[in-house]
Motif scaffolding. Sequence first.
Motif, PDB file in Angstrom:
ATOM      1  N   ASP A 180       0.773  -1.280  -0.148  1.00  0.00           N
ATOM      2  CA  ASP A 180       0.180  -0.045   0.006  1.00  0.00           C
ATOM      3  C   ASP A 180       0.894   1.402   0.028  1.00  0.00           C
ATOM      4  OD1 ASP A 180      -1.668   2.174   1.762  1.00  0.00           O
ATOM      5  OD2 ASP A 180      -2.845   0.788   0.615  1.00  0.00           O
ATOM      6  N   PRO A 181       0.485   2.271  -0.784  1.00  0.00           N
ATOM      7  CA  PRO A 181       1.452   3.568  -0.604  1.00  0.00           C
ATOM      8  C   PRO A 181       1.936   4.097   0.749  1.00  0.00           C
ATOM      9  CG  PRO A 181      -0.364   3.770  -2.210  1.00  0.00           C
ATOM     10  CD  PRO A 181      -0.748   2.473  -1.459  1.00  0.00           C
ATOM     11  N   GLN A 206      -0.082  13.061  -2.306  1.00  0.00           N
ATOM     12  CA  GLN A 206      -1.367  13.750  -2.197  1.00  0.00           C
ATOM     13  C   GLN A 206      -2.446  13.242  -3.260  1.00  0.00           C
ATOM     14  OE1 GLN A 206      -1.300  18.056  -3.283  1.00  0.00           O
ATOM     15  NE2 GLN A 206      -3.287  18.248  -2.382  1.00  0.00           N
ATOM     16  N   ALA A 207      -1.736  12.810  -4.200  1.00  0.00           N
ATOM     17  CA  ALA A 207      -2.762  12.084  -5.405  1.00  0.00           C
ATOM     18  C   ALA A 207      -3.358  10.829  -5.027  1.00  0.00           C
ATOM     19  CB  ALA A 207      -1.933  11.998  -6.658  1.00  0.00           C
ATOM     20  N   LEU A 210      -2.761  10.585   0.530  1.00  0.00           N
ATOM     21  CA  LEU A 210      -2.109  10.352   1.961  1.00  0.00           C
ATOM     22  C   LEU A 210      -1.482  11.903   2.368  1.00  0.00           C
ATOM     23  CD1 LEU A 210      -0.229   6.883   1.417  1.00  0.00           C
ATOM     24  CD2 LEU A 210      -1.959   7.742   2.865  1.00  0.00           C
ATOM     25  N   VAL A 211      -1.341  12.232   3.416  1.00  0.00           N
ATOM     26  CA  VAL A 211      -0.428  13.173   3.982  1.00  0.00           C
ATOM     27  C   VAL A 211       0.878  12.836   4.026  1.00  0.00           C
ATOM     28  CG1 VAL A 211      -0.270  15.033   5.828  1.00  0.00           C
ATOM     29  CG2 VAL A 211      -2.730  14.137   5.296  1.00  0.00           C
ATOM     30  N   PHE A 212       1.729  13.770   3.527  1.00  0.00           N
ATOM     31  CA  PHE A 212       3.082  13.521   3.401  1.00  0.00           C
ATOM     32  C   PHE A 212       3.856  14.502   4.211  1.00  0.00           C
ATOM     33  CE2 PHE A 212       6.999  14.368   1.167  1.00  0.00           C
ATOM     34  CZ  PHE A 212       7.669  13.272   1.232  1.00  0.00           C
ATOM     35  N   SER A 213       4.777  14.015   5.163  1.00  0.00           N
ATOM     36  CA  SER A 213       5.566  14.902   5.889  1.00  0.00           C
ATOM     37  C   SER A 213       7.036  15.056   5.235  1.00  0.00           C
ATOM     38  CB  SER A 213       5.862  14.245   7.078  1.00  0.00           C
ATOM     39  OG  SER A 213       4.698  13.865   7.885  1.00  0.00           O
ATOM     40  N   PHE A 262      -0.863   8.698 -12.534  1.00  0.00           N
ATOM     41  CA  PHE A 262      -0.421  10.020 -12.200  1.00  0.00           C
ATOM     42  C   PHE A 262       0.202  10.652 -13.227  1.00  0.00           C
ATOM     43  CE2 PHE A 262       2.415  12.996  -9.621  1.00  0.00           C
ATOM     44  CZ  PHE A 262       1.380  13.814  -9.359  1.00  0.00           C
ATOM     45  N   PRO A 263      -0.546  11.201 -14.165  1.00  0.00           N
ATOM     46  CA  PRO A 263       0.246  11.624 -15.355  1.00  0.00           C
ATOM     47  C   PRO A 263       1.092  13.189 -14.724  1.00  0.00           C
ATOM     48  CG  PRO A 263      -2.032  12.491 -15.396  1.00  0.00           C
ATOM     49  CD  PRO A 263      -1.811  11.307 -14.268  1.00  0.00           C
ATOM     50  N   SER A 264       2.257  13.157 -15.540  1.00  0.00           N
ATOM     51  CA  SER A 264       3.032  14.421 -15.210  1.00  0.00           C
ATOM     52  C   SER A 264       2.397  15.552 -15.776  1.00  0.00           C
ATOM     53  CB  SER A 264       4.408  14.109 -15.944  1.00  0.00           C
ATOM     54  OG  SER A 264       5.124  15.241 -15.766  1.00  0.00           O
TER      55      SER A 264
END
Length: 301
Positions: A180-181, A206-207, A210-213, A262-264
């Motif tokens: 899982d991510p 974010q995509a 998830l919240v990323f620190s 997740f396209p650039s």
Amino acid sequence: MRDLPPTATLRAFEAATRHSTFTAAAQELHVSQSAVSHQLKHLETLWGLQLFERGQSLRLTAAGARLAPIVREFFISLEATLGDLREQKGRVRLSVSTTYSFALKWLLPRLPNLARQHPELLVSLDTTDKIIHFSGGQADVAIRLGKGSYPGLYSEFLFGEQVFPVASPDLLQRLGTPRDPVELLRLPLLTRDGAELVPKWEAWFQAVGLVFSPLRESVRFGDSNMTVEAALLGQGVALVRSGHVENEIADGRLVRLFDMPFPSPLAYYFVCPKGIEAQPHILDFRQWLMGEALKVQQAAH
């Protein structure tokens, strides 16, 4: 220039510097020993220098030793340049500006295909990340990563990319494959310096919701190729654009983690000054490039 002797005389001197006798030099040049001796005597008179110490074997004097590499380099350069010019005869040179990473990972492996289809094209690659204005002979055409806004220039969309994490099989074997991510947060994540051209972990997390620190990384890479190389060495998980890891994924050296689209936000574009896009050699290159780009888009679906 008044001290410049005939080419045959210089050739005799160059040959004599590589042999121990005039006879051996003469055999190489297919002339008589006396002809070589006469030419070298003429050269010493012309230059006012003793070039050889004569005895049982030839030895260069200090003056001859200084001049020998200069004369040898003259003939080497002349032969190489003539060979290059003969090879280019009837061919059209096309200077292509692109980024180093795109050239190395995407364009270079495909150039043999271009050579087979268009042997008349002689492509010269110039790699830079700088904005190109086509002033001062920078290049004929360019391939750039951007948003498609190139005012005053002809531009054509080539292909977009997906952004995703990759890791080496070795790292996954040591630390486990994330299911899982959120499990990526327990793995070392490789990060890159740079502005909008660089895939960002924050945006990817974010995509996927998830919240990323912010990362507490020990190394921040300044180049996409170094980031991919670090991933290949098992140093961490890299966030990459698909065009940079085609071969590594195909041969199993890297594993794509999570099949999440997740396209650039950026894409590759063909760019050149307006009005030259229809010139025959540029049209040939552009059409070939579009064909290769279409293969990439088809493979992504």
